[in-house]
Design a protein around this motif. Sequence first.
Motif, mmCIF file in Angstrom:
data_model
loop_
_atom_site.group_PDB
_atom_site.id
_atom_site.type_symbol
_atom_site.label_atom_id
_atom_site.label_comp_id
_atom_site.label_asym_id
_atom_site.label_seq_id
_atom_site.Cartn_x
_atom_site.Cartn_y
_atom_site.Cartn_z
ATOM 1 N N TYR A 73 25.405 75.442 20.854
ATOM 2 C CA TYR A 73 25.968 76.755 20.542
ATOM 3 C C TYR A 73 27.424 76.548 20.169
ATOM 4 O O TYR A 73 28.151 75.834 20.871
ATOM 5 C CB TYR A 73 25.936 77.676 21.765
ATOM 6 C CG TYR A 73 24.615 78.349 22.072
ATOM 7 C CD1 TYR A 73 23.439 78.039 21.399
ATOM 8 C CD2 TYR A 73 24.542 79.309 23.066
ATOM 9 C CE1 TYR A 73 22.253 78.673 21.710
ATOM 10 C CE2 TYR A 73 23.357 79.942 23.373
ATOM 11 C CZ TYR A 73 22.209 79.623 22.696
ATOM 12 O OH TYR A 73 21.039 80.250 23.008
ATOM 13 N N GLN A 74 27.856 77.193 19.082
ATOM 14 C CA GLN A 74 29.253 77.134 18.696
ATOM 15 C C GLN A 74 29.826 78.545 18.675
ATOM 16 O O GLN A 74 29.212 79.470 18.140
ATOM 17 C CB GLN A 74 29.413 76.470 17.339
ATOM 18 C CG GLN A 74 29.057 74.999 17.388
ATOM 19 C CD GLN A 74 29.186 74.330 16.044
ATOM 20 O OE1 GLN A 74 28.764 74.880 15.040
ATOM 21 N NE2 GLN A 74 29.761 73.139 16.036
ATOM 22 N N TYR A 75 30.983 78.674 19.282
ATOM 23 C CA TYR A 75 31.704 79.941 19.355
ATOM 24 C C TYR A 75 33.057 79.775 18.692
ATOM 25 O O TYR A 75 33.775 78.813 18.980
ATOM 26 C CB TYR A 75 31.912 80.364 20.814
ATOM 27 C CG TYR A 75 30.628 80.694 21.540
ATOM 28 C CD1 TYR A 75 30.136 81.990 21.553
ATOM 29 C CD2 TYR A 75 29.916 79.716 22.223
ATOM 30 C CE1 TYR A 75 28.961 82.307 22.220
ATOM 31 C CE2 TYR A 75 28.735 80.016 22.896
ATOM 32 C CZ TYR A 75 28.272 81.314 22.891
ATOM 33 O OH TYR A 75 27.112 81.626 23.551
ATOM 34 N N SER A 76 33.412 80.700 17.823
ATOM 35 C CA SER A 76 34.739 80.708 17.214
ATOM 36 C C SER A 76 35.629 81.589 18.079
ATOM 37 O O SER A 76 35.263 82.714 18.413
ATOM 38 C CB SER A 76 34.682 81.270 15.799
ATOM 39 O OG SER A 76 33.864 80.440 15.002
ATOM 40 N N GLU A 77 36.765 81.052 18.441
ATOM 41 C CA GLU A 77 37.692 81.794 19.278
ATOM 42 C C GLU A 77 38.934 82.153 18.478
ATOM 43 O O GLU A 77 39.105 81.731 17.337
ATOM 44 C CB GLU A 77 38.067 80.956 20.505
ATOM 45 C CG GLU A 77 36.867 80.662 21.400
ATOM 46 C CD GLU A 77 37.228 79.815 22.610
ATOM 47 O OE1 GLU A 77 38.378 79.338 22.707
ATOM 48 O OE2 GLU A 77 36.349 79.639 23.455
ATOM 49 N N LYS A 78 39.811 82.895 19.098
ATOM 50 C CA LYS A 78 41.063 83.285 18.450
ATOM 51 C C LYS A 78 41.878 82.052 18.087
ATOM 52 O O LYS A 78 41.758 81.011 18.719
ATOM 53 C CB LYS A 78 41.879 84.174 19.390
ATOM 54 C CG LYS A 78 41.203 85.489 19.702
ATOM 55 C CD LYS A 78 42.021 86.260 20.701
ATOM 56 C CE LYS A 78 41.277 87.536 21.086
ATOM 57 N NZ LYS A 78 41.951 88.264 22.152
ATOM 58 N N HIS A 79 42.726 82.193 17.113
ATOM 59 C CA HIS A 79 43.652 81.143 16.679
ATOM 60 C C HIS A 79 42.926 79.911 16.151
ATOM 61 O O HIS A 79 43.426 78.793 16.260
ATOM 62 C CB HIS A 79 44.614 80.752 17.804
ATOM 63 C CG HIS A 79 45.279 81.920 18.463
ATOM 64 N ND1 HIS A 79 46.157 82.747 17.798
ATOM 65 C CD2 HIS A 79 45.176 82.409 19.719
ATOM 66 C CE1 HIS A 79 46.567 83.692 18.629
ATOM 67 N NE2 HIS A 79 45.988 83.521 19.788
ATOM 68 N N GLY A 80 41.714 80.090 15.630
ATOM 69 C CA GLY A 80 40.988 78.994 15.009
ATOM 70 C C GLY A 80 40.347 77.999 15.956
ATOM 71 O O GLY A 80 39.756 77.021 15.522
ATOM 72 N N LYS A 81 40.462 78.225 17.251
ATOM 73 C CA LYS A 81 39.827 77.321 18.215
ATOM 74 C C LYS A 81 38.325 77.518 18.177
ATOM 75 O O LYS A 81 37.828 78.570 17.811
ATOM 76 C CB LYS A 81 40.322 77.592 19.629
ATOM 77 C CG LYS A 81 41.680 77.062 19.933
ATOM 78 C CD LYS A 81 41.972 77.271 21.397
ATOM 79 C CE LYS A 81 43.121 76.420 21.862
ATOM 80 N NZ LYS A 81 43.323 76.559 23.304
ATOM 81 N N GLN A 82 37.628 76.476 18.572
ATOM 82 C CA GLN A 82 36.170 76.549 18.610
ATOM 83 C C GLN A 82 35.679 75.992 19.946
ATOM 84 O O GLN A 82 36.221 75.009 20.444
ATOM 85 C CB GLN A 82 35.587 75.739 17.460
ATOM 86 C CG GLN A 82 34.132 76.011 17.221
ATOM 87 C CD GLN A 82 33.650 75.306 15.966
ATOM 88 O OE1 GLN A 82 33.911 74.124 15.783
ATOM 89 N NE2 GLN A 82 32.958 76.026 15.112
ATOM 90 N N GLN A 83 34.683 76.647 20.528
ATOM 91 C CA GLN A 83 34.082 76.164 21.770
ATOM 92 C C GLN A 83 32.634 75.806 21.476
ATOM 93 O O GLN A 83 31.909 76.569 20.840
ATOM 94 C CB GLN A 83 34.146 77.232 22.857
ATOM 95 C CG GLN A 83 33.588 76.755 24.178
ATOM 96 C CD GLN A 83 33.841 77.736 25.307
ATOM 97 O OE1 GLN A 83 34.424 78.791 25.111
ATOM 98 N NE2 GLN A 83 33.394 77.396 26.490
ATOM 99 N N THR A 84 32.216 74.646 21.937
ATOM 100 C CA THR A 84 30.850 74.174 21.732
ATOM 101 C C THR A 84 30.192 73.955 23.080
ATOM 102 O O THR A 84 30.790 73.364 23.978
ATOM 103 C CB THR A 84 30.862 72.844 20.944
ATOM 104 O OG1 THR A 84 31.528 73.058 19.699
ATOM 105 C CG2 THR A 84 29.452 72.358 20.671
ATOM 106 N N VAL A 85 28.966 74.452 23.216
ATOM 107 C CA VAL A 85 28.189 74.246 24.436
ATOM 108 C C VAL A 85 26.906 73.525 24.049
ATOM 109 O O VAL A 85 26.172 73.984 23.175
ATOM 110 C CB VAL A 85 27.861 75.585 25.134
ATOM 111 C CG1 VAL A 85 27.099 75.349 26.425
ATOM 112 C CG2 VAL A 85 29.129 76.397 25.394
#
Length: 92
Positions: free
Chosen positions: A68-80
């Motif tokens: 799963y990929q999530y786009s966060e504020k300020h261009g950060k990305q979180q991957t699970v």
Amino acid sequence: MQKHERNSPGGHIVGLRRERTCGADLEDNERRRAMVRHEIRSGMTRAEVESVLGKPDKVSGKDGQVRYQYSEKHGKQQTVNFDEAGCVKGKR
């Protein structure tokens, strides 16, 4: 699932109890605390991750594993990352 039975004043009840397939090492109170704090821990299920982070922006998979990929504020990305059983195996 594991079958369990019990007697009650109204008769004999037979039901099914779901065995935990993810995070056997993660205690229920630890799991709940992480969810309240919006933290992802190894051993959580996909449903628990979606409960914390919402629906992912992108889903990909390979060899039975899901990411799963999530786009966060300020261009950060979180991957699970999930294993073949649908349990969190890591995040970055």
